[in-house]
Design a protein around this motif. Sequence first.
Motif, PDB file in Angstrom:
ATOM      1  N   LEU A  74       0.975  -1.208   0.002  1.00 30.29           N
ATOM      2  CA  LEU A  74       0.084   0.127  -0.022  1.00 30.29           C
ATOM      3  C   LEU A  74       0.901   1.318   0.034  1.00 30.29           C
ATOM      4  CD1 LEU A  74      -2.721  -1.036   2.715  1.00 30.29           C
ATOM      5  CD2 LEU A  74      -2.972  -0.819   0.040  1.00 30.29           C
ATOM      6  N   PRO A  75       0.497   2.415  -0.893  1.00 28.19           N
ATOM      7  CA  PRO A  75       1.121   3.634  -0.626  1.00 28.19           C
ATOM      8  C   PRO A  75       1.209   4.161   0.511  1.00 28.19           C
ATOM      9  CG  PRO A  75      -0.882   4.027  -1.769  1.00 28.19           C
ATOM     10  CD  PRO A  75      -0.784   2.470  -1.497  1.00 28.19           C
ATOM     11  N   ARG A  76       2.313   4.804   1.070  1.00 29.39           N
ATOM     12  CA  ARG A  76       2.435   5.297   2.421  1.00 29.39           C
ATOM     13  C   ARG A  76       1.756   6.601   2.540  1.00 29.39           C
ATOM     14  NH1 ARG A  76       8.393   5.623   4.517  1.00 29.39           N
ATOM     15  NH2 ARG A  76       7.323   6.373   6.379  1.00 29.39           N
ATOM     16  N   GLY A  77       0.897   6.884   3.797  1.00 27.80           N
ATOM     17  CA  GLY A  77       0.290   8.074   3.864  1.00 27.80           C
ATOM     18  C   GLY A  77      -0.831   8.505   2.910  1.00 27.80           C
ATOM     19  N   LEU A  78      -1.599   7.490   2.677  1.00 26.72           N
ATOM     20  CA  LEU A  78      -2.738   7.570   1.870  1.00 26.72           C
ATOM     21  C   LEU A  78      -4.071   6.774   2.331  1.00 26.72           C
ATOM     22  CD1 LEU A  78      -3.561   8.997  -0.922  1.00 26.72           C
ATOM     23  CD2 LEU A  78      -3.171   6.921  -2.133  1.00 26.72           C
ATOM     24  N   ASN A  79      -5.179   7.786   2.527  1.00 30.65           N
ATOM     25  CA  ASN A  79      -6.529   7.116   2.834  1.00 30.65           C
ATOM     26  C   ASN A  79      -7.592   7.808   1.770  1.00 30.65           C
ATOM     27  OD1 ASN A  79      -5.554   6.466   5.303  1.00 30.65           O
ATOM     28  ND2 ASN A  79      -6.512   7.963   6.659  1.00 30.65           N
ATOM     29  N   GLY A  80      -8.354   6.798   1.767  1.00 31.93           N
ATOM     30  CA  GLY A  80      -9.573   7.045   0.774  1.00 31.93           C
ATOM     31  C   GLY A  80     -10.636   8.006   1.696  1.00 31.93           C
ATOM     32  N   HIS A  93      -8.527  16.618   6.251  1.00 34.01           N
ATOM     33  CA  HIS A  93      -7.415  17.013   6.404  1.00 34.01           C
ATOM     34  C   HIS A  93      -6.990  17.362   7.982  1.00 34.01           C
ATOM     35  CE1 HIS A  93      -3.703  19.184   5.633  1.00 34.01           C
ATOM     36  NE2 HIS A  93      -4.211  20.547   5.985  1.00 34.01           N
ATOM     37  N   ARG A  94      -8.022  18.081   8.397  1.00 36.79           N
ATOM     38  CA  ARG A  94      -8.112  18.445  10.072  1.00 36.79           C
ATOM     39  C   ARG A  94      -7.904  17.239  10.997  1.00 36.79           C
ATOM     40  NH1 ARG A  94     -12.654  23.009   9.379  1.00 36.79           N
ATOM     41  NH2 ARG A  94     -11.571  24.507   8.030  1.00 36.79           N
ATOM     42  N   ARG A  95      -8.418  16.268  10.532  1.00 37.27           N
ATOM     43  CA  ARG A  95      -8.403  15.049  11.403  1.00 37.27           C
ATOM     44  C   ARG A  95      -7.022  14.405  11.200  1.00 37.27           C
ATOM     45  NH1 ARG A  95     -12.453  11.247  13.576  1.00 37.27           N
ATOM     46  NH2 ARG A  95     -11.205   9.753  14.662  1.00 37.27           N
ATOM     47  N   PHE A  96      -6.415  14.143  10.026  1.00 35.34           N
ATOM     48  CA  PHE A  96      -5.243  13.705   9.819  1.00 35.34           C
ATOM     49  C   PHE A  96      -4.419  14.569   8.750  1.00 35.34           C
ATOM     50  CE2 PHE A  96      -8.210   9.938  10.294  1.00 35.34           C
ATOM     51  CZ  PHE A  96      -7.303   9.355  11.120  1.00 35.34           C
ATOM     52  N   PRO A  97      -3.967  15.692   9.419  1.00 36.77           N
ATOM     53  CA  PRO A  97      -3.149  16.834   8.591  1.00 36.77           C
ATOM     54  C   PRO A  97      -1.741  16.083   7.970  1.00 36.77           C
ATOM     55  CG  PRO A  97      -2.704  16.918  10.979  1.00 36.77           C
ATOM     56  CD  PRO A  97      -3.874  16.005  10.954  1.00 36.77           C
ATOM     57  N   ALA A  98      -1.218  14.942   8.157  1.00 35.10           N
ATOM     58  CA  ALA A  98      -0.023  14.627   7.394  1.00 35.10           C
ATOM     59  C   ALA A  98      -0.469  13.574   6.273  1.00 35.10           C
ATOM     60  CB  ALA A  98       0.851  14.043   8.348  1.00 35.10           C
ATOM     61  N   THR A  99      -1.755  13.211   6.430  1.00 32.93           N
ATOM     62  CA  THR A  99      -2.150  12.179   5.379  1.00 32.93           C
ATOM     63  C   THR A  99      -2.636  12.804   3.975  1.00 32.93           C
ATOM     64  OG1 THR A  99      -2.546  10.714   7.049  1.00 32.93           O
ATOM     65  CG2 THR A  99      -3.698  10.262   5.116  1.00 32.93           C
ATOM     66  N   GLY A 100      -2.318  12.010   3.107  1.00 30.33           N
ATOM     67  CA  GLY A 100      -2.963  12.603   1.613  1.00 30.33           C
ATOM     68  C   GLY A 100      -4.138  11.572   1.581  1.00 30.33           C
ATOM     69  N   TRP A 101      -5.209  12.212   0.779  1.00 33.61           N
ATOM     70  CA  TRP A 101      -6.545  11.681   0.557  1.00 33.61           C
ATOM     71  C   TRP A 101      -6.715  11.353  -0.848  1.00 33.61           C
ATOM     72  CZ3 TRP A 101      -9.391  10.164   4.613  1.00 33.61           C
ATOM     73  CH2 TRP A 101      -8.923  10.815   5.940  1.00 33.61           C
ATOM     74  N   LEU A 102      -7.378  10.137  -0.989  1.00 35.16           N
ATOM     75  CA  LEU A 102      -7.798   9.782  -2.352  1.00 35.16           C
ATOM     76  C   LEU A 102      -9.192  10.105  -2.427  1.00 35.16           C
ATOM     77  CD1 LEU A 102      -7.143   6.689  -4.595  1.00 35.16           C
ATOM     78  CD2 LEU A 102      -8.744   8.077  -5.201  1.00 35.16           C
ATOM     79  N   VAL A 103      -9.720  11.192  -3.197  1.00 29.21           N
ATOM     80  CA  VAL A 103     -10.931  11.566  -2.946  1.00 29.21           C
ATOM     81  C   VAL A 103     -11.858  11.215  -4.085  1.00 29.21           C
ATOM     82  CG1 VAL A 103     -12.441  13.790  -2.913  1.00 29.21           C
ATOM     83  CG2 VAL A 103     -10.212  13.774  -1.621  1.00 29.21           C
ATOM     84  N   VAL A 104     -12.871  10.562  -3.774  1.00 30.72           N
ATOM     85  CA  VAL A 104     -13.996  10.174  -4.757  1.00 30.72           C
ATOM     86  C   VAL A 104     -15.569  10.855  -4.280  1.00 30.72           C
ATOM     87  CG1 VAL A 104     -14.883   8.250  -6.034  1.00 30.72           C
ATOM     88  CG2 VAL A 104     -12.564   8.050  -5.337  1.00 30.72           C
TER      89      VAL A 104
END
Length: 210
Positions: free
Chosen positions: A9-15, A93-104
Amino acid sequence: MVDNHHKPLPRGLNGLILCGGQSRRMQTDKSLLEYRRLPHWQYVQALLEPFVSETWVSCRKEQASQFAGTAGLLFDDDNSGMAGPAAGMLAAHRRFPATGWLVVACDLPLVTAESIQALVKGRDPSLQATAILNPEKEWPEPLLAIWEPSGLQVLEENAGEGRCCPRKTLQQLTSALISCSNPAELFNANTPGERLLAEKELAEKLSGKS
């Protein structure tokens, strides 16, 4: 669906599935429409699962009971005075400010794993975003995209000045742009008529006509 379960899995990426809209034009909650015999948000969740660490849903508090089985919920209502997808994106972003987000967004009935995989493969975390270039509108699609923390910070700064449009913010960012192999995946279904068009497209694919 692309089988990616055996790849790291890519590091630091949530959906993030955006489900908080009022769906006034559709006249029913778009996230619950069953294009493939299950609520559309569940279909998107299954698409995202192989590619992200966790998948979250952004919604209004009154919708919370609809989304059992997610990593968690982010409430658009907590962003007072802010409406639209930016509310959910900034809650993430406010919940996990250091995480990237894959937005759909939940109004993309024709999206497939191929687009999700293309975004993840083309991601450059040193940039501010990774987005699919819409060939018809000639702009990057903001609600089928990866937003890095630095890009979301720009969105937050813009929203603080009353500029809450993710598309306009995305156009400001330094982004990796992905060519769109199937423009139909960017089709938005926001009205009953557009829903019927999406259902027709899917039926034709299942029957092997397209």
